[in-house]
Design an enzyme around this catalytic site. Structure first.
Site, PDB file in Angstrom:
ATOM      1  N   ASP A 104       1.223  -1.204  -0.088  1.00 18.50           N
ATOM      2  CA  ASP A 104      -0.020  -0.210   0.339  1.00 18.50           C
ATOM      3  C   ASP A 104       0.981   1.183  -0.056  1.00 18.50           C
ATOM      4  O   ASP A 104       0.452   2.335   0.234  1.00 18.50           O
ATOM      5  CB  ASP A 104      -0.641   0.308   0.886  1.00 18.50           C
ATOM      6  N   GLU A 105       2.243   0.901  -0.277  1.00 17.51           N
ATOM      7  CA  GLU A 105       2.735   2.932  -0.226  1.00 17.51           C
ATOM      8  C   GLU A 105       3.854   2.059  -1.185  1.00 17.51           C
ATOM      9  O   GLU A 105       4.804   1.201  -1.608  1.00 17.51           O
ATOM     10  CB  GLU A 105       3.552   2.837   1.642  1.00 17.51           C
TER      11      GLU A 105
END
Length: 432
Positions: A104-105
DNA sequence: CTATAACTCTCAA
DNA sequence: CTAACGTTGAGAGTTATAG
């Protein structure tokens, strides 16, 4: 030119993925559970507000959750992985250099983009990702990865930043007091243990750590890692952006069982299944393994029960990625460590001593032809499973897939459809 | 004694 | 009805072992 690095991070990523496809989840407290529906691994803002702690065992909070109308979902990694790759592609368009750091990053190099106004640029990223993917993200910007991470933390926690926090645009007079309000444990690389040790020498805030001299750290026997972190906090970028993921050095496949397992037969099936998964990962990376480790464990949380946890590592006769070879060793290892009379909760396979399959050094007595036949067989297996769905073609020892599912299979009682990757699941979604 | 392997600890998502 | 607590990977530093 001073560096500018952005860290873009999805908000409550797993929950947000679920919400994209089920608007009923909007505005409600929602949690996503770990494998085996064990612990809470993602929480919506509403669930956080109800004080549901990260990592809480679901069975312990189930009553509370029901009273508050909290919705719990099994994790759907197929969905999250697909949403992630879509999000990363969009974000990659905002910089020539991107490092995908986790599901997610990602980091983006924005050096030289300063004249565009980095805060505005960050807001554009947020709008674009929200509009095209449906996922809310926050953006932190700093002169190093560590500062970007910290800025992202501020963007998430402090509403005044409206989702984008740019440290590079702040004067020291503004930044220092801000860092003085943040606990040292929030810094990337400072976990629970280090935070405790830092506290002990009077380093409590990020500002304290930033101002800490290498002398003092060495005297207190901190590692080079901490020293590097301090440099990064002072704007000296020590950690480079990794454009492409370096090949893995080990590959692990382990899982808790849906129910306790006592027989060697069941453990054998699980070990074959896990070894098969590990072999698939190994070949996807184009590598061969030199060593395989098998481990089995009872449930350490069952305090009253007899405990047993054992592992054994076996060297392959010659490095290989042939599932059949791996399984043969794994089962030999399992025989060695299995003890009857225990309730096993988990088994794992670790592939180690990885090297590229291409152009590797062969041993003098290796059966090269047999190895190549094996490689072709595995390639066919992988291609069929890729096209027709994983598990379509498998070795007999893995046992029946799902009907009925063996007792050891991971629980996922609250699984949502794979909206983006399985046509068959769309019919299910529609029916709901 | 040295080089390597094995193991432990810590951190991260 | 009861019992029910994740997975994967990395790096640093220390200890054991082989040669």
């Amino acid at each position: 030119m001073t560096r500018a690095i952005a860290l873009v991070d999805g908000n409550n990523f797993y929950v947000s993925c679920q919400r994209v496809f089920d608007p009923k989840l909007e505005g409600r407290p929602v949690v996503v559970l770990s494998n085996n529906d064990g612990c809470v691994v993602a929480r919506s803002q509403e669930a956080r507000a109800l004080k549901i702690p990260m990592g809480a065992p679901w069975f312990q909070i189930e009553g509370l959750a029901r009273r508050h109308g909290i919705l719990a979902l099994s994790s759907n990694y197929t969905l999250y992985a697909d949403m992630s790759s879509r999000m990363m592609r969009i974000l990659g368009g905002f910089s020539p250099r991107q490092e995908i750091y986790s599901i997610d990053e990602c980091f983006l190099d924005l050096t030289g983009f300063q004249r565009l106004g980095l805060t505005d640029y960050g807001q554009r990223m947020r709008r674009t990702v929200k509009q095209q993917i449906g996922i809310p993200v926050c953006v932190g910007i700093g002169a190093s990865k560590t500062l970007a991470k910290l800025a992202n933390h501020c963007a998430k926690k402090r509403p005044i930043y409206e989702g984008v926090c740019d440290f590079t645009a702040m004067t020291p007079a503004v930044l220092a007091p801000l860092l003085g309000e943040i606990a040292v444990g929030e810094v990337w690389g400072i976990g629970g243990r280090l935070a405790e040790r830092l506290q002990a020498i009077g380093v409590r805030t990020v500002l304290d750590l930033q101002r800490c001299s290498p002398m003092r750290l060495r005297a207190a026997r901190f590692s080079v890692v901490v020293e590097r972190t301090v440099l990064e906090l002072n704007g000296a970028s020590c950690l480079e952006l990794e454009g492409c993921a370096p090949p893995k050095k080990q590959i692990m496949t382990s899982r808790s069982f849906g129910a306790p397992v006592t027989s060697l037969a069941e453990l054998t099936q699980a070990v074959i299944a896990y070894t098969t998964r590990a072999g698939e990962k190994l070949r996807r990376q184009g590598a061969v393994a030199g060593q395989i480790q098998v481990s089995i464990h009872t449930n350490p949380f069952q305090k009253g029960e007899p405990q047993y946890s054992q592992a054994v590592a076996l060297a392959l006769p010659s490095p290989s990625s042939d599932t059949r070879v791996l399984i043969k060793l794994a089962l030999a290892g399992l025989q060695r460590i299995y003890r009857p009379g225990f309730r096993y909760q988990k088994a794992g396979i670790l592939l180690d001593g990885l090297q590229p399959a291409q152009g590797r050094q062969r041993s003098l007595f290796e059966d090269v032809q047999g190895g190549q036949r094996g490689e072709r067989l595995m390639a066919v297996l992988d291609r069929v499973n890729q096209r027709m769905g994983s598990g379509t073609l498998r070795l007999l020892g893995e046992g029946p897939g799902t009907d009925p599912p063996p007792r050891w299979k991971t629980k996922a009682a609250r699984l949502t459809p794979c909206y983006t990757t399985r046509l068959a699941d769309l019919a299910v979604a529609k029916a709901c």
